[in-house]
Design a protein around this motif. Structure first.
Motif, PDB file in Angstrom:
ATOM      1  N   ARG A 157       0.236   7.391  -3.537  1.00  0.00           N
ATOM      2  CA  ARG A 157       0.945   6.738  -4.643  1.00  0.00           C
ATOM      3  C   ARG A 157       2.429   7.095  -4.611  1.00  0.00           C
ATOM      4  O   ARG A 157       2.794   8.221  -4.283  1.00  0.00           O
ATOM      5  N   HIS A 158       3.249   6.131  -4.953  1.00  0.00           N
ATOM      6  CA  HIS A 158       4.679   6.389  -5.156  1.00  0.00           C
ATOM      7  C   HIS A 158       5.073   5.713  -6.474  1.00  0.00           C
ATOM      8  O   HIS A 158       4.959   4.488  -6.599  1.00  0.00           O
ATOM      9  N   ARG A 159       5.470   6.525  -7.451  1.00  0.00           N
ATOM     10  CA  ARG A 159       5.844   6.013  -8.780  1.00  0.00           C
ATOM     11  C   ARG A 159       4.773   5.054  -9.312  1.00  0.00           C
ATOM     12  O   ARG A 159       5.078   3.967  -9.816  1.00  0.00           O
ATOM     13  N   ASP A 168       3.545  -1.287   3.966  1.00  0.00           N
ATOM     14  CA  ASP A 168       4.457  -0.824   2.922  1.00  0.00           C
ATOM     15  C   ASP A 168       5.700  -0.150   3.513  1.00  0.00           C
ATOM     16  O   ASP A 168       6.761  -0.162   2.889  1.00  0.00           O
ATOM     17  N   CYS A 169       5.557   0.425   4.726  1.00  0.00           N
ATOM     18  CA  CYS A 169       6.745   0.995   5.406  1.00  0.00           C
ATOM     19  C   CYS A 169       7.786  -0.102   5.555  1.00  0.00           C
ATOM     20  O   CYS A 169       8.968   0.086   5.261  1.00  0.00           O
ATOM     21  N   ARG A 170       7.326  -1.244   6.047  1.00  0.00           N
ATOM     22  CA  ARG A 170       8.250  -2.355   6.334  1.00  0.00           C
ATOM     23  C   ARG A 170       8.768  -2.980   5.054  1.00  0.00           C
ATOM     24  O   ARG A 170       9.940  -3.363   4.953  1.00  0.00           O
ATOM     25  N   ARG A 171       7.906  -3.093   4.056  1.00  0.00           N
ATOM     26  CA  ARG A 171       8.323  -3.698   2.788  1.00  0.00           C
ATOM     27  C   ARG A 171       9.444  -2.866   2.169  1.00  0.00           C
ATOM     28  O   ARG A 171      10.480  -3.403   1.749  1.00  0.00           O
ATOM     29  N   PHE A 172       9.270  -1.548   2.132  1.00  0.00           N
ATOM     30  CA  PHE A 172      10.311  -0.701   1.535  1.00  0.00           C
ATOM     31  C   PHE A 172      11.576  -0.704   2.378  1.00  0.00           C
ATOM     32  O   PHE A 172      12.682  -0.669   1.854  1.00  0.00           O
ATOM     33  N   TRP A 173      11.391  -0.745   3.705  1.00  0.00           N
ATOM     34  CA  TRP A 173      12.586  -0.736   4.568  1.00  0.00           C
ATOM     35  C   TRP A 173      13.392  -2.031   4.373  1.00  0.00           C
ATOM     36  O   TRP A 173      14.625  -2.004   4.336  1.00  0.00           O
ATOM     37  N   ALA A 174      12.681  -3.154   4.231  1.00  0.00           N
ATOM     38  CA  ALA A 174      13.374  -4.435   3.990  1.00  0.00           C
ATOM     39  C   ALA A 174      14.137  -4.370   2.668  1.00  0.00           C
ATOM     40  O   ALA A 174      15.271  -4.858   2.567  1.00  0.00           O
ATOM     41  N   GLN A 175      13.536  -3.714   1.659  1.00  0.00           N
ATOM     42  CA  GLN A 175      14.230  -3.595   0.367  1.00  0.00           C
ATOM     43  C   GLN A 175      15.437  -2.671   0.477  1.00  0.00           C
ATOM     44  O   GLN A 175      16.474  -2.893  -0.153  1.00  0.00           O
ATOM     45  N   ALA A 188      11.912   9.521  -0.406  1.00  0.00           N
ATOM     46  CA  ALA A 188      10.668   9.877  -1.104  1.00  0.00           C
ATOM     47  C   ALA A 188       9.500   9.050  -0.562  1.00  0.00           C
ATOM     48  O   ALA A 188       8.401   9.579  -0.334  1.00  0.00           O
ATOM     49  N   VAL A 189       9.738   7.780  -0.319  1.00  0.00           N
ATOM     50  CA  VAL A 189       8.682   6.896   0.210  1.00  0.00           C
ATOM     51  C   VAL A 189       8.242   7.383   1.598  1.00  0.00           C
ATOM     52  O   VAL A 189       7.048   7.380   1.928  1.00  0.00           O
ATOM     53  N   GLU A 190       9.225   7.817   2.392  1.00  0.00           N
ATOM     54  CA  GLU A 190       8.939   8.299   3.750  1.00  0.00           C
ATOM     55  C   GLU A 190       7.867   9.393   3.740  1.00  0.00           C
ATOM     56  O   GLU A 190       7.036   9.473   4.648  1.00  0.00           O
ATOM     57  N   GLN A 191       7.866  10.227   2.702  1.00  0.00           N
ATOM     58  CA  GLN A 191       6.908  11.324   2.602  1.00  0.00           C
ATOM     59  C   GLN A 191       5.510  10.858   2.167  1.00  0.00           C
ATOM     60  O   GLN A 191       4.554  11.607   2.273  1.00  0.00           O
ATOM     61  N   ARG A 192       5.390   9.660   1.640  1.00  0.00           N
ATOM     62  CA  ARG A 192       4.133   9.224   1.042  1.00  0.00           C
ATOM     63  C   ARG A 192       3.384   8.167   1.859  1.00  0.00           C
ATOM     64  O   ARG A 192       2.243   7.846   1.540  1.00  0.00           O
ATOM     65  N   LEU A 193       4.033   7.609   2.873  1.00  0.00           N
ATOM     66  CA  LEU A 193       3.436   6.456   3.565  1.00  0.00           C
ATOM     67  C   LEU A 193       2.211   6.821   4.406  1.00  0.00           C
ATOM     68  O   LEU A 193       1.274   6.036   4.517  1.00  0.00           O
ATOM     69  N   ALA A 194       2.239   7.990   5.011  1.00  0.00           N
ATOM     70  CA  ALA A 194       1.136   8.422   5.875  1.00  0.00           C
ATOM     71  C   ALA A 194       0.753   9.823   5.434  1.00  0.00           C
ATOM     72  O   ALA A 194       1.233  10.804   5.979  1.00  0.00           O
ATOM     73  N   SER A 195      -0.128   9.918   4.452  1.00  0.00           N
ATOM     74  CA  SER A 195      -0.347  11.230   3.836  1.00  0.00           C
ATOM     75  C   SER A 195      -1.695  11.860   4.191  1.00  0.00           C
ATOM     76  O   SER A 195      -2.021  12.927   3.698  1.00  0.00           O
TER      77      SER A 195
END
Ligand code: FES
Length: 569
Positions: A157-159, A168-175, A188-195
């Motif tokens: 989970r992120h927020r 989701d890696c790509r979606r956040f990177w595009a944003q 912060a997202v980088e730490q949560r994508l592959a947990s």
């Protein structure tokens, strides 16, 4: 195929050649005794466990525990388990790209299965290229083999938002590129994508290949989607060990299981999953090892009559753990029953039809849709042909924008990955949302070795203006977790003289997904002129594996295997 003489099983199999068979066995047992094996263990048949654990492969982090469970199953069934490492291919840890080393891994797997004494083998892989490499190697070695996969990662989970690698890696990177996410949040997202351990959490290449290994019959029912961290994954590992013992001496070898009908079933399910474009390459490579081909025109025919049933990212909303909870691949197969070849042999001994009939009749319809309420009524992938791709190209239409499917556009050409990196975000780049972005020299015969670079970024100035998709064409691949109107695997590729390399800035290109056409609107005389003017790029002299690669790599429609590794009588 190796000798299946029951008197030459276990350590008596495939002896080191000293010219004296009795001496060879005596010497081998002496060294095996150094492992502390009892006499009982030394006399047992052997199940090899070919695994691809590595500090450079986060997806395989849990393999020590998984391998222990396989061993438990083998020992309980009366054989001796012996694990051995092979090359591991951690998707994001390899330069220039993992595909370049898939064939090397397949050679390692094949030769070590063949050279070492084992009566059957468990193939433990997961990350994108590892499963195809293991299946290719096992198909060529052709002793009884069964696949065990890592299983998918669990989401985090992120927020409050559910996250999983790597859509989701790509979606956040595009944003982030569009300026909607700041540096603090992307960190912060980088730490949560592959947990967790396990393979990418969506229907990417690893999940697709795991699913297809099950459909091909190389794994037990329901094995593909069990999450990596679930106790069911360990139970499946133990069961796999037991089955590997049952395979000893049987004729359930890869060449009997991997038939033309089995591959057609796999293509059907690939289409119904909205699975990874990479799977088309891998299926062609595995098929080539048993003397078969994946015909892209046939794939189109199947695509017309195969609905997308599974609602997972990147084409839908869910994650692989949802597919497991929804009934897994057995639920998909039940739905597709009328479209499948049901008499295909499974590694577990039954036919596909018997397997489908034996699975629990429960399904979560939010994840695995009925045919009458499919995610889309035709298949997730389609092959395109035309003067720009005489040997074919692939589009994942389930993850693309249909508004872009029937159109003509102006080419904006990048001659290489370096050219792309240098100019894509240049404010002076002449590009509009209606243009077609074209990347050359990223195919199998290029120095880039066909990386997952076909997901060309939307030029920054257009991304900031809100453009989310454009037609993009290349001879590269795309991650199974990516999405967009992206035409890939153009064959022949630019580096081997394909028409793609003759496209120039401002040329018109015609795309029709409905007619399966991809045409460069330049007349033949002009193309001939460009071809004769083309400067042949001199590749630097190579040695070692690079030389093998440069000399023997095949095009995408033949699975990017090496020519000398394909099946020959
Ligand atoms: Fe290993 Fe995605 S990085 S499966």
């Amino acid at each position: 195929m190796q000798n299946d003489d029951p008197t030459r099983r276990g350590f008596a199999r495939g002896l080191t050649d000293y010219g004296d068979r009795a001496f060879s066995l005596y010497l081998r047992r002496s060294f095996a005794s150094a492992m502390g094996y009892s006499r009982d263990m030394l006399d047992r048949p052997i199940v090899g466990i070919a695994h691809s654990a590595s500090g450079f492969n986060s997806c395989h982090r849990h393999f020590p525990e998984l391998i222990e469970a396989v061993k438990r199953g083998v020992l309980a069934a009366g054989a001796l388990p012996i694990e051995f490492p092979t090359i591991s291919l951690g998707e994001s840890f390899l330069n220039p790209t993992s595909l370049k080393f898939r064939n090397l891994m397949s050679m390692d797997v094949e030769e070590m299965i063949r050279a070492q004494p084992m009566d059957s083998v468990v193939l433990v892989g997961g990350c994108d290229k590892t499963v195809p490499a293991q299946l290719m190697g096992a198909a060529s070695a052709d002793i009884p083999a069964i696949q065990l996969v890592a299983g998918p990662m669990s989401t985090s989970r992120h927020r409050g938002e559910r996250l999983g690698a790597c859509t989701d890696c790509r979606r956040f990177w595009a944003q982030y590129r569009a300026g909607n996410v700041d540096a603090t949040e992307i960190s912060a997202v980088e730490q949560r994508l592959a947990s967790t351990s396990g393979t990418c959490a969506v229907m990417g290449t690893a999940s697709t290949m795991a699913s297809l290994a099950e459909v091909l019959g190389m794994m037990p029912a329901g094995a593909a989607a069990i999450p990596a961290v679930d106790a069911d994954r360990l139970r499946m590992a133990e069961e796999t060990g037991r089955i590997a013992v049952a395979l000893i001496g049987s004729d359930r070898r890869p060449n009997r299981i991997l038939t033309a009908q089995a591959f057609e079933n796999a293509v059907r399910v690939l289409l119904a999953l909205g699975g990874s474009t990479n799977a088309v390459i891998h299926l062609a490579a595995i098929a080539g090892r048993v003397g078969l081909r994946i015909d892209l025109a046939r794939m189109n025919a199947l695509s017309d009559s195969t609905p997308v049933l599974v609602d997972l990212k990147p084409t839908g909303g869910g994650y692989m753990e949802d597919l497991h909870a929804a009934g897994g691949i057995p639920a998909v197969l039940r739905e597709l029953r009328g479209l499948l070849h049901l008499d295909c042999l499974m590694v577990t001994g039954e036919t596909l039809g018997q397997r489908i009939d034996a699975t629990e009749d429960w399904v979560d319809r939010a994840v695995v849709r009925p045919i009458q309420n499919a995610v889309r009524k035709d298949g997730g992938l389609v092959a395109l042909f035309g003067n720009l791709a005489p040997l074919g190209a692939v589009l994942k239409r389930a993850a693309a924008d249909p508004a872009l499917f029937e159109r003509e556009g102006r080419a904006v050409v990048f001659e290489s990955l370096a050219d792309l990196a240098a100019r894509i975000d240049d404010p002076a780049l002449e590009v509009t949302p209606d243009d077609f972005l074209v990347l050359q020299n990223a195919g199998p015969a290029s120095e880039a070795a066909m990386p997952e670079a076909g997901y060309l970024p939307i030029p920054a100035k257009l991304a900031r203006a809100g453009v989310k998709d454009m037609v993009r064409i290349s001879d590269a691949r795309m991650s199974g977790t990516a999405y967009g109107t992206i035409i890939l695997h153009v064959a022949p590729d630019a580096a081997s003289g394909g028409t793609l390399g003759l496209v120039r800035n401002g040329d018109r290109i015609s795309l029709s997904v409905a007619r399966r056409r991809l045409e460069l609107l330049v007349d033949d005389r002009e193309l001939a002129r460009r071809r004769s003017d083309a400067v042949v790029r001199q590749r630097p002299a190579s040695r070692g594996y690079q030389q093998l690669y440069d000399t023997h790599i095949l095009q995408a429609n033949e699975g990017c295997d090496f020519d000398f590794l394909r099946f020959s009588e």
